[in-house]
Structure formats: C-alpha cells, structure tokens
Design an enzyme around this catalytic site. Structure first.
Site, mmCIF file in Angstrom:
data_model
loop_
_atom_site.group_PDB
_atom_site.id
_atom_site.type_symbol
_atom_site.label_atom_id
_atom_site.label_comp_id
_atom_site.label_asym_id
_atom_site.label_seq_id
_atom_site.Cartn_x
_atom_site.Cartn_y
_atom_site.Cartn_z
ATOM 1 N N HIS A 172 -1.573 1.297 -4.235
ATOM 2 C CA HIS A 172 -2.750 2.151 -4.306
ATOM 3 C C HIS A 172 -2.336 3.616 -4.391
ATOM 4 O O HIS A 172 -1.224 3.987 -4.003
ATOM 5 C CB HIS A 172 -3.646 1.914 -3.097
ATOM 6 C CG HIS A 172 -4.333 0.590 -3.137
ATOM 7 N ND1 HIS A 172 -5.256 0.210 -2.205
ATOM 8 C CD2 HIS A 172 -4.246 -0.448 -4.018
ATOM 9 C CE1 HIS A 172 -5.715 -0.998 -2.494
ATOM 10 N NE2 HIS A 172 -5.107 -1.422 -3.590
ATOM 11 N N GLU A 183 -3.249 6.208 -2.666
ATOM 12 C CA GLU A 183 -2.936 6.792 -1.360
ATOM 13 C C GLU A 183 -1.527 6.402 -0.923
ATOM 14 O O GLU A 183 -0.780 7.222 -0.396
ATOM 15 C CB GLU A 183 -3.936 6.307 -0.292
ATOM 16 C CG GLU A 183 -5.381 6.597 -0.614
ATOM 17 C CD GLU A 183 -6.089 5.450 -1.317
ATOM 18 O OE1 GLU A 183 -7.254 5.197 -0.975
ATOM 19 O OE2 GLU A 183 -5.477 4.814 -2.210
ATOM 20 N N CYS A 191 -9.036 1.673 1.160
ATOM 21 C CA CYS A 191 -9.159 0.321 1.706
ATOM 22 C C CYS A 191 -8.535 0.304 3.108
ATOM 23 O O CYS A 191 -7.974 1.302 3.560
ATOM 24 C CB CYS A 191 -8.451 -0.676 0.791
ATOM 25 S SG CYS A 191 -6.641 -0.530 0.820
ATOM 26 N N CYS A 231 -4.717 1.131 3.145
ATOM 27 C CA CYS A 231 -4.468 2.570 2.988
ATOM 28 C C CYS A 231 -4.939 3.341 4.225
ATOM 29 O O CYS A 231 -4.288 4.304 4.642
ATOM 30 C CB CYS A 231 -5.146 3.095 1.722
ATOM 31 S SG CYS A 231 -4.368 2.471 0.212
#
Length: 148
Positions: A77, A79, A105, A108
C-alpha cells in the site's frame, strides 16, 4: 489563490498516486514533518518484482471484495511504501502527518501507529471500520480532507 498546506500536500499525494501500478485502486501517500516532505509512496509491487499491470490481479481473479484478504495482493500500500522509504533513507517520521488519497486499511493503520505518525489526512473512503477503531484508540488525529 494560494492553497492551504493540506490542499498543497493532498495535491502532491494525488500526483504520487499516478505512479501506482495497481489495477483496482491508485493510491498516493505523502509524509510531512514541519511542512516538509519526508517521503512519498504509491501502491505497487515490491522493487524488482513484476507489477500487477504485467501479471494481472490475483484478488480480481479470485473475486475478493475491496477491504478483504490483503495478503493475496502482490502490492504494498502507498502508506507502507512511504513508511519504508523514510526508514530506508533514515528519516524520522515521528510526530509527522501523512496525506493519503484513500483512507488507510487496518494493516496500514497499525504501521502508522507504530511509526509515530500523529495525524492522517485522507481523501477517499475505504471499507475498514477496524482501522478507524484502531486509530481512535491510538488517539491519532484522523481527518477526511475537505477540498473547501
């Protein structure tokens, strides 16, 4: 008209998201400390591996709904990539802000908590109530970006 700091950094996150190689969702992240960019990240496969746009999306093939079974995705992801970039460069992100084009999410959120990031500004919604609960428990400022 001169943009606010939040607008400025969110616009940069939008540009960063254009580097994404995910077939389902393009996400960009910018970590900022004292009004200076420390790291950026977008969602895509780990360095040196084939991208989803080259090999296809396993989650799509299996019909996995958004927000579920993250372990089946070959990509990281945005992040995660931004946090990893800061670590690889030896840059502290403690007490920083992360601007993300999509709400983090749970995976993260946990990384953001442990990295010491204190504020999240996000633009798009993501179906993960658990992430929201974790961030609230950690007392991290969690703000939906207001374009006005």
């Amino acid at each position: 008209m001169r943009p606010s700091w939040d607008s400025y950094f969110m616009e940069i996150a939008e540009v960063v998201s254009k580097r994404s190689t995910c077939l389902r969702r393009q996400v960009g992240a910018v970590i900022v400390k004292d009004k200076h960019i420390v790291a950026t990240g977008y969602n895509g496969a780990p360095s040196g591996l084939l991208h989803c746009e080259e090999v296809g999306c396993l989650r799509e093939k299996l019909g996995v709904p958004s927000g579920e079974r993250h372990e089946l995705c070959r990509g990281l992801h945005a992040e995660q990539n931004a946090i990893i970039q800061a670590a690889a460069l030896g840059s502290s992100i403690k007490d920083s802000t992360i601007y993300v084009t999509t709400q983090p999410c749970a995976l993260c959120a946990k990384m953001i908590i442990n990295a010491g990031i204190k504020r999240i500004v996000f633009k798009g919604e993501y179906p993960d109530e658990f992430a929201v609960n974790l961030l609230k428990e950690a007392k991290i400022t969690f703000e939906k970006y207001d374009e006005n």
